[in-house]
Design a protein around this motif. Structure first.
Motif, mmCIF file in Angstrom:
data_model
loop_
_atom_site.group_PDB
_atom_site.id
_atom_site.type_symbol
_atom_site.label_atom_id
_atom_site.label_comp_id
_atom_site.label_asym_id
_atom_site.label_seq_id
_atom_site.Cartn_x
_atom_site.Cartn_y
_atom_site.Cartn_z
ATOM 1 N N LEU A 138 0.828 -1.207 0.000
ATOM 2 C CA LEU A 138 0.000 0.000 0.000
ATOM 3 C C LEU A 138 0.863 1.258 0.000
ATOM 4 O O LEU A 138 0.495 2.279 -0.576
ATOM 5 C CB LEU A 138 -0.919 0.016 1.214
ATOM 6 C CG LEU A 138 -2.036 -1.039 1.273
ATOM 7 C CD1 LEU A 138 -2.907 -0.795 2.488
ATOM 8 C CD2 LEU A 138 -2.874 -1.029 0.011
ATOM 9 N N ASP A 141 2.298 1.321 -3.820
ATOM 10 C CA ASP A 141 1.407 1.226 -4.979
ATOM 11 C C ASP A 141 0.878 2.617 -5.366
ATOM 12 O O ASP A 141 0.238 3.295 -4.571
ATOM 13 C CB ASP A 141 0.227 0.304 -4.638
ATOM 14 C CG ASP A 141 -0.558 -0.105 -5.875
ATOM 15 O OD1 ASP A 141 -0.459 0.597 -6.899
ATOM 16 O OD2 ASP A 141 -1.270 -1.119 -5.808
ATOM 17 N N LEU A 144 -3.754 2.690 -6.235
ATOM 18 C CA LEU A 144 -4.571 1.939 -5.300
ATOM 19 C C LEU A 144 -6.044 1.976 -5.707
ATOM 20 O O LEU A 144 -6.517 2.971 -6.279
ATOM 21 C CB LEU A 144 -4.427 2.522 -3.892
ATOM 22 C CG LEU A 144 -3.076 2.323 -3.204
ATOM 23 C CD1 LEU A 144 -3.060 3.065 -1.883
ATOM 24 C CD2 LEU A 144 -2.800 0.848 -2.982
ATOM 25 N N ARG A 151 -9.302 -2.249 -0.621
ATOM 26 C CA ARG A 151 -7.974 -2.025 -0.025
ATOM 27 C C ARG A 151 -7.774 -2.888 1.208
ATOM 28 O O ARG A 151 -6.744 -3.556 1.358
ATOM 29 C CB ARG A 151 -7.802 -0.544 0.336
ATOM 30 C CG ARG A 151 -7.677 0.379 -0.870
ATOM 31 C CD ARG A 151 -7.200 1.766 -0.458
ATOM 32 N NE ARG A 151 -8.159 2.464 0.378
ATOM 33 C CZ ARG A 151 -9.075 3.321 -0.056
ATOM 34 N NH1 ARG A 151 -9.166 3.588 -1.354
ATOM 35 N NH2 ARG A 151 -9.888 3.933 0.792
ATOM 36 N N ALA A 222 0.796 4.426 3.808
ATOM 37 C CA ALA A 222 -0.025 3.264 4.118
ATOM 38 C C ALA A 222 -0.757 3.455 5.441
ATOM 39 O O ALA A 222 -1.925 3.088 5.577
ATOM 40 C CB ALA A 222 0.842 2.004 4.163
#
Length: 266
Positions: A138, A141, A144, A151, A222
Motif C-alpha cells: 500500500l 502502490d 490503489l 484495499r 499506508a
C-alpha cells in the motif's frame, strides 16, 4: 502443543506419544484437526469477558502477528474459559466435524483442552496487529483501488473471518474467470448474502487491532490510508459488511488460485 515421538502423550496416558496416540493414525489425525481447529473454523473463539480481556492484553504484548503464540500464554487463557464457554466451543466444533470428535472419545478430556487452547490461540491472533510487511504494498502502490473494502481486503487476514468451507461453497456462484476481473466491492449478491453479524464483528475487531498500532513512521502513506479505512469500517455497518464480503472473495480467490496451480498442466 504438538508432541514429538518420545514426548509423553498429550492424552495423559503416561505413555510415550509414539506408543499411544502416535501409533493410532485415525486418532492422531483427529487430534491434529482439533489443534488446528481455530484456523479452519473462524467462528471457534471463546466469548467470555475475562478470557477476551486476557487475549487483548497478550496480543498487545506480543505485537506484530506471525501466527504463533507461546504455549504457556495459551494455557493461562484456557484457565479463564468458563464451563459454559467450553461447552459452546465443543458444540461448535462437533457440529462442524462430528466424525473427528467421535474418534477422540477415548481421550475426550485432553481433546477438549486442546480444542479450547486452539480457540484461545485464535482469539489472541485476531487481536494482534498485521506485520508491517502487509502494508508495504500500500505504501508503494501508485494506483490503489478507490474502495475501502478492496484495499482492506488485500491486507486483512481473510482466514480470520471465513473458513475454507465458506470459500468452497461460494466458488460455484462466482463468475467464470473471476480472478481476472476487476475487483469491486459487492453491493448485493451471493458474497454479501453470506455475511452474518459475527463476520461483521470479526472484521471490526481486526480493524480495531490494526488501527491501535498505527501510524508507523516508516510507512506514512499506508498508515494514513489504512487508518482512514479502519475508521470507516468501525463507524459504518454497511462498509463493514462490504469489507467482510470482500474478504470472502479474497479467500475464494486464494482457493481458486491454489486449485489452478495444483491441477494446471505443466
Amino acid at each position: 502443543m504438538r508432541a514429538r515421538r518420545n514426548d509423553p502423550c498429550p492424552c495423559g496416558s503416561g505413555v510415550k506419544y509414539k506408543r499411544c496416540c502416535g501409533a493410532d493414525p485415525a486418532r492422531r489425525a483427529a487430534l491434529i484437526e482439533v489443534q488446528d481447529a481455530a484456523a479452519f473454523l473462524p467462528a471457534l473463539r471463546p466469548a467470555g469477558a475475562a478470557v477476551l480481556r486476557y487475549c487483548s492484553l497478550v496480543a498487545d504484548e506480543l505485537g506484530e502477528n506471525d501466527g504463533s503464540v507461546p504455549d504457556h500464554l495459551v494455557a493461562r487463557g484456557v484457565g479463564l474459559v468458563d464451563d459454559i464457554d467450553r461447552a459452546a466451543i465443543v458444540s461448535t466444533f462437533n457440529e462442524a466435524v462430528p466424525d473427528v470428535w467421535e474418534r477422540l472419545a477415548s481421550i475426550a478430556a485432553q481433546a477438549e483442552r486442546e480444542l479450547v487452547g486452539s480457540a484461545v490461540r485464535g482469539a489472541i491472533c485476531d487481536r494482534r496487529p498485521l506485520a508491517r510487511t502487509h502494508l508495504v504494498i500500500l505504501e508503494r502502490d501508485e494506483s490503489l483501488p478507490d474502495e475501502v473494502g478492496v484495499r482492506l481486503g488485500s491486507v486483512l487476514p481473510s482466514g480470520a473471518v471465513w473458513s475454507l468451507a465458506d470459500a468452497e461453497s461460494v466458488l460455484p456462484v462466482l463468475p467464470r474467470g473471476f480472478l481476472g476481473l476487476r475487483v469491486r466491492e459487492p453491493k448485493d449478491g451471493p458474497l454479501l448474502d453470506r455475511v452474518e453479524d459475527w463476520h461483521v464483528e470479526r472484521v471490526r475487531l481486526l480493524c480495531d487491532a490494526l488501527r491501535r498500532h498505527l501510524p508507523l513512521p516508516s510507512l506514512p502513506r499506508a498508515s494514513r490510508i489504512v487508518l482512514a479505512d479502519c475508521e470507516a469500517v468501525l463507524r459504518d455497518d454497511a462498509q463493514a459488511r462490504r469489507t467482510a464480503a470482500m474478504l470472502l472473495l479474497s479467500h475464494a480467490g486464494m482457493l481458486a488460485a491454489s486449485a489452478d496451480e495444483v491441477y494446471s498442466p505443466n
